[in-house]
Structure formats: C-alpha cells, structure tokens
Enzyme design. Structure first.
Site, PDB file in Angstrom:
ATOM      1  N   ASP A  89      37.770  20.275  38.533  1.00  0.00           N
ATOM      2  CA  ASP A  89      37.057  20.779  37.355  1.00  0.00           C
ATOM      3  C   ASP A  89      38.009  21.315  36.287  1.00  0.00           C
ATOM      4  O   ASP A  89      37.601  21.578  35.158  1.00  0.00           O
ATOM      5  CB  ASP A  89      36.059  21.867  37.773  1.00  0.00           C
ATOM      6  CG  ASP A  89      34.918  21.277  38.594  1.00  0.00           C
ATOM      7  OD1 ASP A  89      34.680  20.056  38.484  1.00  0.00           O
ATOM      8  OD2 ASP A  89      34.273  22.019  39.352  1.00  0.00           O
ATOM      9  N   LYS A 149      30.351  29.158  40.284  1.00  0.00           N
ATOM     10  CA  LYS A 149      29.160  28.304  40.170  1.00  0.00           C
ATOM     11  C   LYS A 149      28.817  27.669  41.520  1.00  0.00           C
ATOM     12  O   LYS A 149      27.660  27.696  41.941  1.00  0.00           O
ATOM     13  CB  LYS A 149      29.418  27.231  39.098  1.00  0.00           C
ATOM     14  CG  LYS A 149      28.252  26.307  38.860  1.00  0.00           C
ATOM     15  CD  LYS A 149      28.299  25.683  37.490  1.00  0.00           C
ATOM     16  CE  LYS A 149      29.282  24.533  37.386  1.00  0.00           C
ATOM     17  NZ  LYS A 149      28.867  23.313  38.085  1.00  0.00           N
ATOM     18  N   GLN A 167      29.843  17.669  47.013  1.00  0.00           N
ATOM     19  CA  GLN A 167      28.392  17.476  46.859  1.00  0.00           C
ATOM     20  C   GLN A 167      27.875  16.444  47.856  1.00  0.00           C
ATOM     21  O   GLN A 167      26.799  16.617  48.432  1.00  0.00           O
ATOM     22  CB  GLN A 167      28.069  17.075  45.423  1.00  0.00           C
ATOM     23  CG  GLN A 167      28.373  18.213  44.450  1.00  0.00           C
ATOM     24  CD  GLN A 167      28.089  17.859  43.006  1.00  0.00           C
ATOM     25  OE1 GLN A 167      27.617  16.767  42.705  1.00  0.00           O
ATOM     26  NE2 GLN A 167      28.385  18.781  42.122  1.00  0.00           N
ATOM     27  N   ARG A 216      32.835  21.868  30.138  1.00  0.00           N
ATOM     28  CA  ARG A 216      34.275  22.060  30.374  1.00  0.00           C
ATOM     29  C   ARG A 216      35.115  21.496  29.226  1.00  0.00           C
ATOM     30  O   ARG A 216      36.198  21.977  28.945  1.00  0.00           O
ATOM     31  CB  ARG A 216      34.696  21.475  31.718  1.00  0.00           C
ATOM     32  CG  ARG A 216      33.944  22.127  32.869  1.00  0.00           C
ATOM     33  CD  ARG A 216      34.757  22.352  34.110  1.00  0.00           C
ATOM     34  NE  ARG A 216      33.852  22.756  35.180  1.00  0.00           N
ATOM     35  CZ  ARG A 216      33.556  24.016  35.501  1.00  0.00           C
ATOM     36  NH1 ARG A 216      34.120  25.016  34.857  1.00  0.00           N
ATOM     37  NH2 ARG A 216      32.699  24.288  36.467  1.00  0.00           N
ATOM     38  N   ARG A 244      35.101  12.154  31.792  1.00  0.00           N
ATOM     39  CA  ARG A 244      36.108  13.125  31.333  1.00  0.00           C
ATOM     40  C   ARG A 244      37.473  12.489  31.083  1.00  0.00           C
ATOM     41  O   ARG A 244      38.339  13.150  30.506  1.00  0.00           O
ATOM     42  CB  ARG A 244      36.220  14.297  32.319  1.00  0.00           C
ATOM     43  CG  ARG A 244      35.032  15.219  32.233  1.00  0.00           C
ATOM     44  CD  ARG A 244      35.158  16.452  33.113  1.00  0.00           C
ATOM     45  NE  ARG A 244      33.988  17.309  32.940  1.00  0.00           N
ATOM     46  CZ  ARG A 244      33.600  18.227  33.809  1.00  0.00           C
ATOM     47  NH1 ARG A 244      34.286  18.428  34.911  1.00  0.00           N
ATOM     48  NH2 ARG A 244      32.527  18.960  33.560  1.00  0.00           N
ATOM     49  N   SER A 251      34.263  14.558  47.864  1.00  0.00           N
ATOM     50  CA  SER A 251      33.224  15.209  47.059  1.00  0.00           C
ATOM     51  C   SER A 251      32.449  16.214  47.889  1.00  0.00           C
ATOM     52  O   SER A 251      31.818  15.861  48.891  1.00  0.00           O
ATOM     53  CB  SER A 251      32.260  14.159  46.506  1.00  0.00           C
ATOM     54  OG  SER A 251      31.037  14.776  46.168  1.00  0.00           O
ATOM     55  N   GLY A 302      24.559  18.553  38.731  1.00  0.00           N
ATOM     56  CA  GLY A 302      24.769  17.617  39.831  1.00  0.00           C
ATOM     57  C   GLY A 302      24.676  18.322  41.176  1.00  0.00           C
ATOM     58  O   GLY A 302      24.151  17.767  42.147  1.00  0.00           O
ATOM     59  N   LYS A 361      31.685  12.765  35.961  1.00  0.00           N
ATOM     60  CA  LYS A 361      31.302  14.183  35.819  1.00  0.00           C
ATOM     61  C   LYS A 361      30.267  14.300  34.694  1.00  0.00           C
ATOM     62  O   LYS A 361      29.655  13.312  34.315  1.00  0.00           O
ATOM     63  CB  LYS A 361      32.545  15.029  35.542  1.00  0.00           C
ATOM     64  CG  LYS A 361      33.514  15.070  36.712  1.00  0.00           C
ATOM     65  CD  LYS A 361      32.906  15.781  37.897  1.00  0.00           C
ATOM     66  CE  LYS A 361      33.821  15.768  39.105  1.00  0.00           C
ATOM     67  NZ  LYS A 361      33.179  16.305  40.294  1.00  0.00           N
TER      68      LYS A 361
END
Ligand code: S3P
Length: 676
Positions: free
Chosen positions: A308, A15, A162, A381, A339, A160, A87, A335
């Site tokens: 993840d 991904k 991202q 997930r 989670r 991170s 995200g 997330k």
C-alpha cells in the site's frame, strides 16, 4: 523556502485491523470491546454489511462494544450488501457468507470496486462448495450463495491477505479446516486475530492452516495506528529540510513494515522506540527526520510487505538522487486504481522522469520544481502520496479529488497542515507563515532564533470563565488568542447548513464539512471562517449552541479541532483555552492554568452573562444543579494536567484572575528568553 516539520502526529487506527476487529467481533458470540477503530468510509462499509447480516453493530466511536452472534445466527440480508470502495469488506464478508448454507447475498460497490477482480476469491470459495457468480463475469455485482463447505487446501497465485482471509473465514463460518499457501507472506492480522479468539492456527513456511470446528470467542481489540498512514508522515519528515515528527502507537507487525524499511534505505532517518506487544500485535513509536535521499530497488518478498506504500515510495523517489526501480508488483494494477499506470502518468504530468513496467515502474529523481495537476482516479493513496509532494515549497501541484482520503485517513489534510510550516532559509522571523492554508499571519513577539514560543494553555470546567479570561490575558500580553470552542461551533454550523437532521449526523458526515472551514486572524484572535466568512453571529446563535455538544463528543472531531488549534498556535506566542488544551494539544506548553470556582459562583456568573441582570437565588440553585450534572459527565475531560497551576477564582474578580495569569506568564517568559 524550506519545509519544516514538527510535533506528534497521531495517525488513525489501522484499516486492516479495524475491518477485522469489526467483522470478527460481529460473528464471535458475546461482547467484544473495540477501541480506537478507524472511523473511515471503508470501515463503515464493513459495519453496514454486518448489520445487514443481522448483527447489532453500534455506531463507530473511539470505544464501543459489539454483541456478536455465532455464524449460524447470521441472517439472509434483505438488500444488496454495499461495500462502497472497500475490497477488504467485499472479500472478507464474501468468505463469511460463503460458509452459511441458506444465505444468498449480492455484493455491490462503487465504480472502482466494481472493476476489481473477484475470481481470485470466487475460485477457492467455489472449490469449497459455495456458488459465487459475478454478473459480468468478473468484479461486482457478485452473488455469493452460501453452503456447507468442504475443507480445502489452496495454493494462491497472489500474496494477498484478502484471498487468504476469505478462505479462512469461509472455513470458520462453516466449521471446516483450511490450509492456504501463498507465494510470499501477506499481512497476517487475520491469523493473529483468529488465534486471539481461540482458534488454533498453525503457520508453516509459505502456508497457514486452521483445523475444523473452530469456534470463535469474544475478545477485545485495541486498534494500533495504521503504518500505511504513518508512512506518509515518515516520508514527509524525510523530504523536509528540518525538524522531526513523532508517530506514537504505530502497528509494527513485520508483515507491514516494508514501507518504513524502504524509506529508511532511501535515506529517511527512521527510528523505532518503545516497542511492545498489545493484543497480539507489535506496536511502537516512530521518530522520523530529514535525510539525503537516494533511489533504491524494490522487488520480491518486500513488495507485499509494502504494497500500500508503493505510490508513496514512487513519489519520494521523484525527489531522491538516482533511479528507483520497483518490480514484482503487478498486484498494484488491481488496487483502487491501476496504481502503476496512474502513478507513472501523474508523475509525468508534474514533470518527473518516470516509466511504466509491466510489473512495476522506474523513477529517476531530480530537484526541479514540480508543477501540474494530479488525477487521483478517486484513489485515496494517490491523493495522499501526491499531497506530500504538493506540500514541498516550490512545487505547484493541484490534486483533483482531495476528499477521497476519507476511505482510509479522514483527517489527513488537517494533520498535514498542522505538522508543517514553511520557513525561509534565513533565520526565522515573525513573518513566516504556516503552510497550512491559514490566512492568519503571526502576531506577538518577534522570534529570535533562540526564542521558544510562550504557549499559555487555559482549561477548566464548564462556565469557569476560561474563554473571556484567556482573551483578556492575550490582550494584556499582546499575543495571539485561539478559542478552540469556536471551531466546534463552525463545524456544527456547517453541518446545520447542510440541512441533514442533527440526529443523523455521524463523525464522518460532520467531518466532511471540514474543508469548508479555514482559519483567519481578526485583531489578535484566530477564528474559523465558514465558506469564507467568519459567521460570528451564526456561530454564537441558538441553533449551534443546541447541537455543538453532540459534535464535540465525536472523537475524530476533537482530533480535527485539536489540529486546528495546534496549527493556529504553531511557533508563535499564544493563549489558548478549551478542553484538552494542556493535555492533548499543547502537552509541552510552558504555562498551563486550570481555573476552578465553586459551582454556585460559576452558575451565578453564567446567569449574569446570559440574563444581563442579577439572578435570583432560586435561579442560581437550578443552574448549579445543571452544572454539577454536567461536571459529572465531563469528569474525564476536565481533569487538570498534573503540571497545570490551579487557580480558584471563586473569590476573585475577573481582573484579579487576569493579573495572576499575566504575572505567571511574565515569569515563564523570562525563563524562555535567555539573556543574550
Ligand atoms: C488488505 C490487504 C491488501 C491491501 C489492502 C488491505 C487487507 O490487499 O492492499 O489495502 O486488509 O487484507 P490484497 O490482499 O489484495 O493484497
């Protein structure tokens, strides 16, 4: 009852790399070819956003080319940028927009994405000179007003990828330099892809820098299989009682392999083979097998390398001996769901001893059957992690939203079904049934422990008569028959029933109907049912015939059908006909037959069947022309597997063809059942 796993599981593309392949190709001038992209909802969001910014991104498929533009050619979008559940799309695209003076974009998303923190990118992008405002102070909707940015040196509080990628992409988009430090190394696909596109990237302890005036050039990307998706099957193999799973072409980038290392430490037998570097990323084949599982400690730098996989690790911990303690993982709270709280409350719901920590969780494993329902909060997930526990015999776990897997792993449930079977602890018998939810019972030969199933794969070009011959051969041998074509037809009929015009069908929209299709055994044929009904007349009807080739061209659909056929033919004697059967579906079939006939004869047979009379020469000539044209289009699909036995049926009656195949089958059958 015991869980057995077997086969090769081809998990879809990574991904993170898929997003980047698309975003980077879109704003690198020139043609970039992208192969094996993950065709999931999240990646579709990235494609849609780049289209809205003026780049012509084609429909996603297994192999396509993006004609990218320079950052300065991106345009003001005419509507909100809808990032769905993703995200990565939001934060990376926000970086790209932030660097473009004159562009202002409003980012929106679904309920889960709208709640996720955006200040973590708003602060560095604002420090560079862009204006970034969340309408509600945090999350989405969020406005990004692009500007000519200043260079930056940023210390991120979070490990991170991202955040790091948003800053690096903003810098590239504006042509300035940037350095990002992070507390521990997050996944580094952005760095690798920037350097593959000619940007000079320097990586130091804890930091990554690019210099100003970096220009991207076009580059091709082959997306490897997603390690975070593969991890579900590694865990499944580890939890099984017997068998092994092979997962080819998985991305083994060291910033991503934490999950495999943790599972291996917990006792799953994991080996990596055939490692190689392709396009700057390490990949290889993983072989995973059962082991006796024990709890472990997960913390520190290992956490971002397995971030993840944490819901999955927690679920495996529920079946491991002793305690598993996960800490330093407060990122899990932001997330697709919180989670930590969602995993712990669901584990408790099904009877597991689990406890929440501010930055992680503690799970004490056991062997008691697990029963109860799981609230996924729409988090893919969670659905998959608990789906693995639900596949274990003895557990009764219902999952509220199975469809949410579409954001990262659209064919997860199909692959889960086709790689598992449930066996009694006694020697296997013919009454064993698959865990796949198929209503089919095994037919044909009783299995002695030594019995290797006789799989006869029949392939051949269009109108070679493979389907009717296969049915007849199955009858003669008294074994099961599977017609793969019927599954393409069932999916086509489901899509037609939905009322959406065929021109608007996408791989994802067609595959979203897959849960409506089940497998059933009628006489000795495994056939699809649609919404609980075999719908045979509808499946053979004109409307379906007209659209089925559109559906059969979609690679993700082919994978799904292949999985159905694999599951239908798992561990029993079977005759299967169709494309890809001897190559992709049953590459180890002990007997593969490839039927050919000259085009005139094939055209004649097809017309006799269609017209129910003797066709004229002119009719045959016209049909021959159409067939030859179709053969040319089919060239890649209709090549025989090298180990197939080719039978030219031009001068044979159907009876003679069947006799030849049956005679070959008898020889192969004797060699598979050694005398006792
Ligand atoms: C991703 C980075 C990670 C990961 C997400 C994908 C990426 O998020 O959890 O699934 O592609 O960059 P963070 O950067 O928030 O850790």
């Amino acid at each position: 009852m015991l869980l057995e796993v077997s086969g090769t599981v081809r998990v879809p593309g990574d991904k993170s790399i898929s997003h980047r392949a698309l975003l980077f190709a879109a704003f690198s001038p020139g043609a970039s070819r992208v192969r094996y992209i993950l065709p999931s909802a999240d990646v579709h969001s990235s494609a849609a956003v780049m289209r809205a910014l003026g780049v012509r991104v084609p429909e996603l498929s297994e192999d396509f080319v993006v004609h990218g533009v320079s950052a300065s050619a991106l345009v003001q979008p005419s509507s909100d940028l809808d990032c769905g559940n993703s995200g990565t799309t939001t934060r990376l695209a926000a970086g790209i927009v932030a660097g473009r003076a004159g562009i202002s974009a409003r980012f929106i998303g679904d309920a889960s994405l709208s709640k996720r923190p955006m200040q973590r990118i708003a602060r560095p992008l604002s420090a560079m000179g862009a204006r970034v405002e969340s309408e509600r102070g945090e999350g989405l909707p969020m406005w990004v007003h692009g500007a000519s940015l200043a260079p930056i040196e940023w210390r991120s509080e979070h490990a991170s990828a991202q955040i790091k990628s948003a800053i690096l992409l903003a810098a590239v988009s504006s042509g300035v330099g940037a350095t990002v430090y992070e507390p521990s190394r997050s996944r580094d696909h952005t760095e690798r892809m920037l350097s593959a596109r000619g940007v000079s990237v320097s990586v130091t302890d804890g930091g990554v820098s690019i210099t100003g005036n970096a220009t991207l050039h076009a580059a091709d990307v082959d997306v490897p299989a997603d390690p975070s998706s593969a991890a579900f099957f590694v865990a499944l193999a580890g939890l099984a009682a017997r068998g092994e799973l092979t997962l080819p072409d998985v991305c083994l980038n060291p910033t991503r392999t934490g999950g495999f290392e943790i599972l291996s430490r917990m006792g799953v037998r994991v080996t990596m083979q055939d490692e190689r570097t392709v396009g700057g990323e390490l990949l290889g084949t993983i072989v995973a097998a059962p082991g006796s599982l024990r709890g472990t400690r997960v913390h520190g730098d290992e956490v971002p390398r397995a971030i993840d996989e944490m819901p999955l690790i927690a679920c495996v911990a529920a079946r491991a001996e002793g305690e598993t303690r996960i800490t330093d993982a407060s990122e899990l709270r932001v997330k697709e769901s919180d989670r930590i709280s969602a995993v712990v409350s669901n584990l408790r719901n099904i009877g597991v001893d689990a406890e929440e920590l501010p930055d992680g969780m503690v799970i004490r494993g056991g062997t008691q059957p697990l029963r109860g329902s799981v609230n996924t909060h729409g988090d893919h997930r969670l659905a998959m992690a608990f789906g693995i526990l639900a596949a274990l015999p003895g557990n009764q776990i219902s999952i509220d939203d199975r469809e949410c897997v579409a954001v990262s792993f659209p064919n997860f449930w199909e692959l889960l079904a086709s790689s598992t079977s449930v066996a009694s602890s006694a020697p296997r018998t013919s009454s064993e049934s698959s865990a796949s939810g198929a209503t089919a019972a095994h037919s044909g030969h009783a299995h002695s422990p030594q019995h290797t199933p006789l799989v006869i794969a029949i392939d051949g070009p269009a109108a070679s008569g493979k389907s009717s011959t296969a049915q007849w051969v199955a009858k003669r041998l008294g074994v099961r028959h599977v017609d793969s074509g019927a599954f393409y037809r069932a999916l086509t009929a489901a899509a037609l029933r939905s009322g959406v015009a065929a021109e608007q069908w996408t791989e994802a929209s067609v595959l979203s109907h897959a849960p409506r299709i089940a497998r059933a055994l009628t006489e000795r044929s495994v056939v699809p049912t649609l919404d609980g009904d075999p719908a045979d007349t509808e499946l053979r009807g004109n409307a379906v015939t007209q659209e089925v080739s559109r559906v059969a061209r979609m690679s993700a659909v082919r994978e799904w059908v292949n999985d159905q056929v694999r599951a239908a033919g798992a561990s029993t004697d079977v005759v299967v006909d169709g494309r890809d059967i001897g190559t992709a579906v049953f590459p180890n079939a002990p007997l593969k037959v490839f039927l050919i006939a000259d085009p005139w004869e094939r055209a004649r047979r097809r017309l006799v069947q269609r017209l129910e009379r003797r066709p004229t020469d002119a009719e045959i000539a016209a049909e021959t022309e159409a067939l030859v044209a179709r053969d040319a289009k089919d060239a890649t699909q209709s090549r025989p597997d090298p180990s197939a036995i080719t039978i030219d049926t031009t001068t044979l009656t159907q009876e003679e063809q069947v006799e030849r195949i049956v005679a070959l089958a008898e020889v192969v059958r004797r060699s598979l059942s050694p005398p006792r």
